[in-house]
Scaffold this motif. Structure first.
Motif, PDB file in Angstrom:
ATOM      1  N   ARG A  28    -102.085  31.837  -9.206  1.00  0.00           N
ATOM      2  CA  ARG A  28    -101.835  33.260  -9.437  1.00  0.00           C
ATOM      3  C   ARG A  28    -102.709  33.757 -10.588  1.00  0.00           C
ATOM      4  O   ARG A  28    -103.306  34.820 -10.523  1.00  0.00           O
ATOM      5  N   ARG A  73    -105.016  31.796  -3.665  1.00  0.00           N
ATOM      6  CA  ARG A  73    -103.730  31.475  -3.036  1.00  0.00           C
ATOM      7  C   ARG A  73    -103.492  29.982  -3.061  1.00  0.00           C
ATOM      8  O   ARG A  73    -104.418  29.211  -2.775  1.00  0.00           O
ATOM      9  N   GLU A 101     -94.942  29.132   7.095  1.00  0.00           N
ATOM     10  CA  GLU A 101     -94.077  30.288   6.868  1.00  0.00           C
ATOM     11  C   GLU A 101     -92.838  29.823   6.106  1.00  0.00           C
ATOM     12  O   GLU A 101     -92.642  28.627   5.903  1.00  0.00           O
ATOM     13  N   ARG A 102     -92.014  30.790   5.699  1.00  0.00           N
ATOM     14  CA  ARG A 102     -90.873  30.454   4.857  1.00  0.00           C
ATOM     15  C   ARG A 102     -89.917  29.473   5.534  1.00  0.00           C
ATOM     16  O   ARG A 102     -89.372  28.586   4.890  1.00  0.00           O
ATOM     17  N   TYR A 128     -91.201  26.152   4.944  1.00  0.00           N
ATOM     18  CA  TYR A 128     -90.941  25.647   3.583  1.00  0.00           C
ATOM     19  C   TYR A 128     -89.514  25.119   3.480  1.00  0.00           C
ATOM     20  O   TYR A 128     -89.265  24.049   2.923  1.00  0.00           O
ATOM     21  N   ARG A 129     -88.593  25.900   4.049  1.00  0.00           N
ATOM     22  CA  ARG A 129     -87.195  25.472   4.015  1.00  0.00           C
ATOM     23  C   ARG A 129     -87.045  24.125   4.727  1.00  0.00           C
ATOM     24  O   ARG A 129     -86.371  23.217   4.243  1.00  0.00           O
ATOM     25  N   PHE A 151     -97.227  31.565   3.746  1.00  0.00           N
ATOM     26  CA  PHE A 151     -96.233  31.268   2.701  1.00  0.00           C
ATOM     27  C   PHE A 151     -96.877  30.820   1.402  1.00  0.00           C
ATOM     28  O   PHE A 151     -97.782  29.986   1.389  1.00  0.00           O
ATOM     29  N   THR A 152     -96.374  31.383   0.298  1.00  0.00           N
ATOM     30  CA  THR A 152     -96.617  30.795  -1.033  1.00  0.00           C
ATOM     31  C   THR A 152     -95.277  30.789  -1.751  1.00  0.00           C
ATOM     32  O   THR A 152     -94.291  31.354  -1.260  1.00  0.00           O
ATOM     33  N   ALA A 210     -94.324  32.509  -4.020  1.00  0.00           N
ATOM     34  CA  ALA A 210     -93.861  33.853  -4.373  1.00  0.00           C
ATOM     35  C   ALA A 210     -92.716  34.268  -3.441  1.00  0.00           C
ATOM     36  O   ALA A 210     -91.904  35.124  -3.779  1.00  0.00           O
ATOM     37  N   ASP A 211     -92.645  33.615  -2.298  1.00  0.00           N
ATOM     38  CA  ASP A 211     -91.655  33.967  -1.274  1.00  0.00           C
ATOM     39  C   ASP A 211     -90.601  32.859  -1.167  1.00  0.00           C
ATOM     40  O   ASP A 211     -90.245  32.428  -0.087  1.00  0.00           O
ATOM     41  N   LEU A 212     -90.123  32.421  -2.304  1.00  0.00           N
ATOM     42  CA  LEU A 212     -89.270  31.223  -2.344  1.00  0.00           C
ATOM     43  C   LEU A 212     -87.913  31.453  -1.671  1.00  0.00           C
ATOM     44  O   LEU A 212     -87.345  30.530  -1.096  1.00  0.00           O
ATOM     45  N   GLY A 213     -87.400  32.658  -1.803  1.00  0.00           N
ATOM     46  CA  GLY A 213     -86.119  32.960  -1.160  1.00  0.00           C
ATOM     47  C   GLY A 213     -84.918  32.439  -1.913  1.00  0.00           C
ATOM     48  O   GLY A 213     -83.859  32.228  -1.333  1.00  0.00           O
TER      49      GLY A 213
END
Lengths: 502, 1038
Positions: free
Chosen positions: B60, B65, B85-86, B89-90, B261-262, B264-267
């Motif tokens: 960042r 990225r 995608e998220r 990651y999950r 996905f990075t 930043a989109d941890l959820g």
């Protein structure tokens, strides 16, 4: 009346160490038992004690107190060898010899008047013989093993306790000398009983009742009673073992051979005490990291010569480098009676087996072990690295030859040493290669294949390999060496031919 | 590429967070990638996403990225998974959690079923090679493996990975992979399977490989890489290397574009607190806060109300009421269970926390700054640390959190153990083939304060270890050690940081088993968690909390007083008298030798002085040379000045000397124009292990900022020195205030209820600075009657008995707790009539009988210690007969024919069997001998004139050689009248090193020095006092 002589070393483990490493005789040295970092000192030399190091400290504590202390790992083999040597010395005066668990040696010397003028002279001679074998033993003579042992311990050098003076001699001595079991010692200490005389003064029945069998023994001994004069005859082992533990790893041959020589000297001296020869020598190397290697060396015939055995061991070590630093060494000589050899009437005289083995060994030593044997692949990325393995006679041919189809494989005929090349580039590509006896324009090329390594040594390599097909019809493996390998201060990298493909 | 982006994207990099399988930190990989012109980089560590947060933060900052991947271990080999995608990651986090939790620590165990169940959203790379799932590619197993992978990763999510490291043998494998991919109609992808950022990092990789293989460089052979090609290469070079398979290069870009996905989109979401029906979290928090505030403050003044309203408004705007309610729930749980709890750290700046009972320091009364705790500008989660009694009670609270949020909803934060100076020297030294003794010696010689190691110091240390600094291998050692510092070594568990999540925490970060049974840790350390907005609550164990918790009921029961820690008398003169006299053995935070040497000079007389005292004896103020100026100013010997007039409001309370982190932040904002965000960065750098580099950057910005405001020269240097010296060891004021509260409470108990205080201390030992033997003697000096261990009176723990302190059976070395508890039960049922009765009913083992007898614990049966031993010995041999007699009549046994113990023998027996004595001090027995030698007692020393040559003797209870004291050795000697201090200069120490390091009882001779009420002997000569016995050990620091 029984008379027992006792040979006792004040600290056998230290004495055993100094026997194998005399250079440590005056040093601040300690023997540590257990695995680092929990290793604990079990013995400390007087110089070490003067510096404040004490048994029971950890090695780290000892170094914190005196950073020059030499801490040597405990080696039971070294200790056993020293005790056996004492026994061998005692056995020169009579067959009834007993080795106690702590390495103390007893000799039944009743009737020794035939050998010496007095018991004192006998003790003096025993002490002198032990000293010749590197062990400054104290010798005591008494009416029992206990009295003889305590006379040796408390009497300084040589001490003879007359039968009538034994009770008085014992009373003033500390109870610890009676080697009570830990539990008994603890109980007596907590009772405030510290001297043999104090123990003897306790009511025998009540004290023995409380202390159990070990206490009863102590009471009996304290009161001068007990029959411990019977010696358990020693069964002389059929091997002579000499060993050494090193506090550092020896990774070069010369210092290792120095140690080997010393151990062999000691082993051969003990063979001489017994009048025996070596039929087989087992050399056990303890490697840094915990592994051990054992090699058996069989002389052509039993021998009691240090030189012969040394040459064999040397050759063996040169041909079979252990691959790691050595932290311990053990030589076990299988003993046998020396035999005269009978020549064969119907065969021509060849060299004796001993002489042959020695000659081969000397040859290897003379030419360098790396030139005797068979080549071996080495675990390295450096392409030219090879090693030589021990030469062994090929096994006898068995069965039919392998006739299975063999895939044709390209083979590299390596140039050793690699040959210098002249290389011409055109447009950043290899264009022309010229070496001694070959050369031509580059027709086809594959690469570069890069290898670099051993950056931590004084001889690192950093190369780019190519396979080139030249107009002369040959297919060659060539490489461009790194700057350090090229040895050119001008920053030019050398080109070399590594080999030619058949 | 027509749009100017590079054709090649590096999608497979292992960082040093692959633990010994990668040689560069994520930041270095990202930095190198940015330099080479990459716009995207994927980092995938071995069986984890350990390095992902740091890669993300660095990327960042660098404007590129960072994609997330992981090399996942199956029984058949490794598969590289890249997050598209998220959902992917999950799945990756859950997959890694599954593999980690079912395997021993440090391993991962996964099967095809697991892979299939978690494949959605992920892209897979299948590679050959020794570790790869395709192995040597020739085998029949490779197509089968690809078929199985294709079943999991359909829709073109499976790629055959080819690498080219300029290795002759590997090229054949690459050709076979291309052929196999073609035959199976699978796309290719090119990677460099990167292990280090630059070619120069290759030696470090070799060293790490050796450490992993437990071998040396000389013996590692082909386990090392054959060249240095596994570094990040320019995109064009990579494209050229794969010119014969251009689609493999084009696919890198396609895959990178497909990976949306990075981190930043941890959820991540913090759990919601279940408020009562009809309530909002906001309203519920307000109601609880106001109720709590009324209980705390009584009437709510406008100032208090204003502050609470302000804080609640900020909390509401930041949507944090749920967080406060969850912390409050933990605190309430503790209250319900009777477990003491107190918040520390920046939470002490919050009046809401105070009102909720989370903290015990009144921030309004203390004028603490709420914004230090929570600020809208920073936009980050607050950090609340809760101190709990150490041991089982803390574990109860942790298990409560696990139960409430589910085993996969909460986990401890990790603690990434990095290579420090000593560990790096040991490991690198071994791989370079140095002997164990040399490595040991060098590691021991290394200064513990690494940040002070200048190059020349290293050379000095090398010579000290018997190494030639100019030797090539030694130079390599130094270079490699320097480069290795800061690289991750392994993953540990943070002391108390707990992360919670709404739903499953393993959707956010993989979980692993911790060494401690029943605990799981996340793969990130607390800084990484904080960077990514994961909320941490620290549940920390504190021995003194346990002491306070134990002492309060003792005071209630035996002194008839109810102690409320929140409402202790604020300015108790006895407490301050005790502190001013440095009578602080056992008192929290101010009992060390250095603290005791400062207290008489600082002379605390109000609570804030104690806050200063807690903070001032720290490496930060000491290294920053703040201590003496503060003390001189406090004593009026130096005028109160300020480095710059603008700093007066900030430093007024500390007499112009910066002592707290908060002050430094405000200084940076005032004199260098730091924004709130920059000040926050400075604060984080201060509490951050990796801060040395960060601080160097911040220092540059400070200089520039000050220069812009005309602050230069000595003034600027003074300010910089103050700030940078705090960088590693600074102490926050709010933290100090929380600790000062515990220090005050413990001093209060010591001053007013010493029996209860020492009883609780002894029951919670080991803790604190001193051995129990010293605590017992200190208790006696405070007129606490200490009663010996007695089988007819003592319990397992120490107790109060008619106002006296009865030592507990826990101090009998080797006595089992279950035996002591049985003894207690039997005694409660009926008193023991005789020794034999005791042995029979308490079921004492033989060794336990003897231990009790030697400790003098059987004296109540009316016989001397040795008589008991004599009886017990008979009992052991003839139990039936004696029991018979015991039952027949409880007549006193006959006297033993043993010499009675002398007084000193009894004392030594006490030390040997219990480590302490309720009888005379060891020095009491030696006093006649010592007096004859002109040795003064510590009490007499107090009356001796300054400068006189004196001799003092004592049992050495503290032996300390702190790194901040330039080699000075400090000794504390204890005798029957108190303690005496000695200071030894480095040359004297070197001359008398052995005796000073080993003698348990020592005579120290030298001139007496008395400054500001602090007395010590400047040790010049020393004599060991020989005693045939065991003295308790000293508290040694070297």
């Amino acid at each position: 009346m029984a008379r027992i002589a006792c040979l006792w070393m004040p600290d056998l483990s230290l004495a055993a160490l100094v026997r194998t490493r005399p250079e440590l005789g005056d040093a601040a040295v300690a023997i540590a038992e257990g695995r680092a970092p929990q290793s604990v000192l079990r013995a400390v030399s007087s110089r070490g004690r003067t510096a404040g190091v004490r048994p029971g400290m950890t090695a780290a504590q000892a170094r914190a107190v005196w950073d020059a202390i030499v801490v040597v790992p405990y080696d039971p083999e070294t200790l056993r060898a020293a005790a056996e040597t004492l026994a061998d010395v005692a056995a020169t005066f009579g067959p009834r010899v007993e080795v106690d668990g702590d390495g103390t040696v007893f000799l039944d010397c009743e009737g020794s008047a035939a050998l010496c003028a007095s018991e004192r002279e006998l003790a003096t001679v025993l002490a002198a013989r032990a000293a010749r074998h590197g062990l400054a033993a104290r010798v005591g003579v008494g009416g029992s093993k206990l009295a003889a042992r305590l006379a040796a311990r408390e009497g300084g050098g040589v001490h003879v306790v007359a039968a009538a003076a034994e009770a008085a001699f014992l009373a003033a001595l500390p109870i610890a000398l009676l080697t009570p079991a830990a539990e008994t010692a603890e109980a007596l200490a907590s009772w405030g009983i510290g001297r043999i005389g104090q123990l003897a003064a306790l009511p025998a029945g009540a004290a023995a009742h409380r202390l159990g069998p070990d206490g009863a023994r102590l009471l009996r001994q304290a009161r001068g009673g007990g029959d411990d004069t019977l010696l358990v005859p020693r069964a002389a082992p059929d091997t002579v073992v000499e060993a050494i533990a090193l506090e550092y790893g020896v990774d070069r041959l010369e210092p290792l051979l120095f140690v080997v020589r010393r151990l062999l000297d000691q082993a051969v001296a003990r063979l001489a005490l017994r009048g025996l020869a070596c039929a087989e020598l087992a050399v056990t190397l303890e490697l840094d990291g915990g592994a051990t290697l054992t090699r058996r060396i069989v002389p052509g015939a039993p021998t009691a010569e240090t030189k012969t055995l040394f040459v064999l061991v040397r050759a063996h070590l040169e041909q079979h480098p252990p691959g790691a630093a050595i932290v311990g060494l053990r030589l076990a000589a299988l003993t046998t009676r020396p035999r005269p050899t009978q020549l064969d009437l119907y065969r021509p005289n060849g060299p004796s087996a001993v002489a042959l083995a020695s000659t081969l060994a000397r040859l290897a030593a003379l030419c360098g072990p790396e030139r005797v044997g068979r080549p071996l692949r080495v675990d390295s990325h450096r392409p030219e690295t090879t090693a030589v393995a021990a030469f062994t006679a090929p096994p006898p041919a068995s069965g039919a030859p392998d006739t299975a189809a063999v895939q044709p494989r390209i083979a590299l005929r390596a140039f050793r040493p690699p040959a210098d090349l002249e290389v011409f580039e055109s447009g950043g590509r290899l264009a022309y290669v010229r070496g001694r006896g070959f050369g031509g324009r580059v027709v086809r090329l594959a690469g570069p294949w890069r290898v670099c390594g051993e950056w931590w040594t004084s001889d690192p390599y950093d190369r780019e390999y190519y396979d080139v097909e030249l107009t002369d019809g040959g297919l060659y493996r060539i490489y461009r060496a790194g700057l350090r390998e090229s040895g050119d201060g001008g920053g030019r990298r050398r080109w070399l031919a590594d080999g030619m493909y058949d | 590429m027509t749009d100017g982006t590079a054709p090649y994207v590096e999608l497979h990099c292992r960082s040093a967070f692959s633990f010994l399988r990668g040689a560069s930190l994520p930041e270095d990989l990202v930095g190198r990638a940015a330099t080479l012109g990459y716009d995207t980089l994927a980092i995938g560590d071995r069986d984890g996403v350990y390095g992902a947060p740091r890669a993300f933060a660095a990327a960042r900052a660098a404007g590129i990225r960072a994609l997330v991947g992981a090399d996942v271990t199956l029984a058949e080999g490794r598969v590289y998974l890249l997050v598209a995608e998220r959902r992917g990651y999950r799945n990756l986090c859950r997959l890694l959690t599954t593999g980690k939790l079912r395997a021993p620590k440090g391993e991962c165990r996964l099967g095809w079923d697991d892979l299939e169940a978690h494949a959605a959203g992920l892209i897979a790379f299948a590679a050959g090679g020794p570790d790869g799932i395709l192995g040597d590619v020739d085998a029949a197993a490779a197509p089968t493996a690809l078929d199985r992978l294709r079943a999991c990763f359909d829709d073109g999510r499976l790629f055959v990975e080819i690498t080219r490291h300029r290795e002759r043998g590997a090229e054949r494998r690459a050709h076979r992979l291309v052929a196999l991919a073609g035959a199976m109609r699978l796309p290719l992808v090119a990677t460099n399977d990167v292990r280090h950022a630059t070619p120069a990092d290759r030696p470090l990789l070799d060293v790490l490989t050796c450490i992993a293989a437990k071998t040396t460089l000389d013996a590692a052979g082909q386990r090392l890489a054959c060249n240095a090609e596994r570094h990040l290469k320019p995109p064009a070079e990579m494209a050229a290397a794969f010119a014969d398979v251009p689609e493999a290069v084009r696919n890198t870009r396609r895959i990178a574009e497909r990976c949306a996905f990075t981190l930043a989109d941890l959820g991540y979401r913090f759990p919601r607190y279940p408020v009562p029906a009809g309530e909002t979290p906001d309203g519920h928090l307000r109601a609880l806060t106001m109720a709590g505030a009324r209980a705390r403050y009584g009437a709510l003044t406008p100032r208090i109300r204003r502050q609470l309203d302000h804080e609640l408004a900020v909390i509401a705007r930041l949507d944090l009421p749920g967080y406060f309610l969850i912390v409050w729930e933990i605190v309430e749980f503790c209250r319900r269970r009777g477990i003491l709890v107190q918040g520390r750290g920046s939470a002490a700046n919050s009046a809401v926390c105070y009102a909720l009972g989370i903290t015990a320091v009144d921030p309004i009364g203390m004028e603490l700054l709420f914004e230090r705790f929570l600020s809208e500008e920073r936009g980050e989660w607050p950090d609340i640390d809760l101190d709990l009694p150490s041991g089982d009670r803390r574990e109860t609270v942790i298990q409560h959190v696990y139960e409430r949020y589910g085993s996969r909803g909460a986990a401890m934060t990790a603690n990434v153990i990095t290579y420090r100076g000593r560990s790096a020297i040991r490991e690198v030294g071994k791989t370079l083939g140095f002997g164990p003794q040399q490595v040991d010696r060098l590691a021991r010689l290394l200064s513990p304060f690494e940040f002070r190691d200048a190059q020349d110091d290293v050379a000095l240390q090398l010579r000290g270890a018997g190494l030639d600094p100019a030797a090539p291998r030694v130079r390599l050692l130094v270079d490699l050690v320097r480069r290795m510092r800061g690289l991750p070594r392994h993953l540990g568990q943070h002391s108390g940081g707990l992360i919670m999540a709404a739903g499953r925490l393993d959707d956010v970060v993989p979980l692993e088993p911790a060494s401690m049974p029943g605990r799981v840790v996340v793969q990130w350390d607390k800084d990484d968690c904080a960077d990514l907005g994961l909320i941490k609550i620290d549940l920390l164990g504190l021995g003194m909390m346990a002491v306070l918790e134990d002492a309060i009921p003792l005071v209630r029961e035996h002194d008839g007083r109810e102690i409320d820690l929140a409402h202790l008398p604020a300015d108790d003169p006895e407490v301050y008298g005790l502190l001013q006299r440095a009578d602080t053995i056992g008192v929290f935070q101010v009992e060390s030798r250095a603290q005791m040497a400062t207290l008489p000079r600082l002379r605390p007389c109000r609570f804030y002085d104690l806050v200063v005292e807690v903070a001032i004896i720290r490496p930060g103020p000491i290294v920053g040379q703040m201590v003496h100026p503060y003390l001189r100013r406090r004593a009026g010997r130096e005028p109160v000045t300020y480095p710059h007039p603008a700093l007066e409001p900030i430093l007024r309370r500390t007499l112009g000397v910066p002592l707290f982190q908060e002050q430094l932040l405000r200084i940076a904002m005032t004199v260098a124009g730091f924004s709130g965000g920059e000040a926050e960065e400075l604060r984080r750098a201060m509490g951050f292990k990796r801060s040395v580099e960060r601080m160097a950057q911040i220092e540059q910005r400070l200089r520039a900022g000050m220069a812009a405001r005309g602050i230069r020269g000595e003034t600027a240097e003074t300010i910089i020195r103050g700030i940078t010296s705090f960088a590693l060891y600074g102490f926050p004021e709010s933290h100090s205030a929380s600790f000062a509260l515990l220090a005050y409470a413990s001093a209060y108990l010591k001053a007013h209820h010493p029996a209860a205080f020492f009883c609780a201390l002894l029951n919670n030992w080991p803790m604190g600075f001193y051995h129990p033997a010293t605590l017992v003697k200190d208790a006696e000096r405070r007129d606490v009657r200490v009663l010996p261990i007695d089988v007819t009176r003592s319990g397992w723990r120490c107790t109060i008995e008619d106002g006296a302190l009865r030592l507990g059976l826990r101090y009998v070395a080797g006595l089992r707790e279950e035996t002591a508890r049985r003894l207690e039960r039997e005694r409660a049922a009926a008193p023991f009539a005789t020794l034999a009765d005791l042995v029979r009913r308490a079921g004492l083992r033989e060794d336990e009988r003897l231990r009790l007898a030697r400790a003098g614990a059987c004296a109540a049966f009316g016989t001397a210690r040795r008589d008991v031993l004599w009886q017990l010995a008979a009992l052991e041999r003839d139990p039936d007969g004696l029991f018979t007699r015991a039952r027949a009549a409880a007549r006193p046994p006959a006297t033993a024919p043993l010499p009675p113990m002398s007084a000193i023998e009894e004392t030594l027996a006490d030390y040997a069997s219990t480590g302490l004595t309720a009888g005379p001090h060891l020095l009491h027995h030696l006093r006649p001998r010592l007096a004859g030698l002109g040795v003064l007692s510590s009490r007499e020393l107090r009356a001796a004139p300054d400068g006189h040559w004196v001799r003092v003797a004592g049992h050495v209870i503290v032996r300390q050689r702190p790194g901040t004291a330039k080699g000075m050795l400090f000794l504390t000697l204890e005798d029957e009248t108190g303690t005496a201090n000695a200071v030894i200069t480095p040359p004297t120490f070197q001359r008398h090193r052995r005796i000073l390091q080993t003698a348990p009882v020592l005579v120290v001779e030298g001139p007496l020095q008395r400054v500001d009420g602090v007395t010590h002997v400047q040790g010049r000569r020393f004599h060991a006092v020989t005693i045939a016995g065991v003295a308790p050990p000293a508290h040694d620091f070297h």
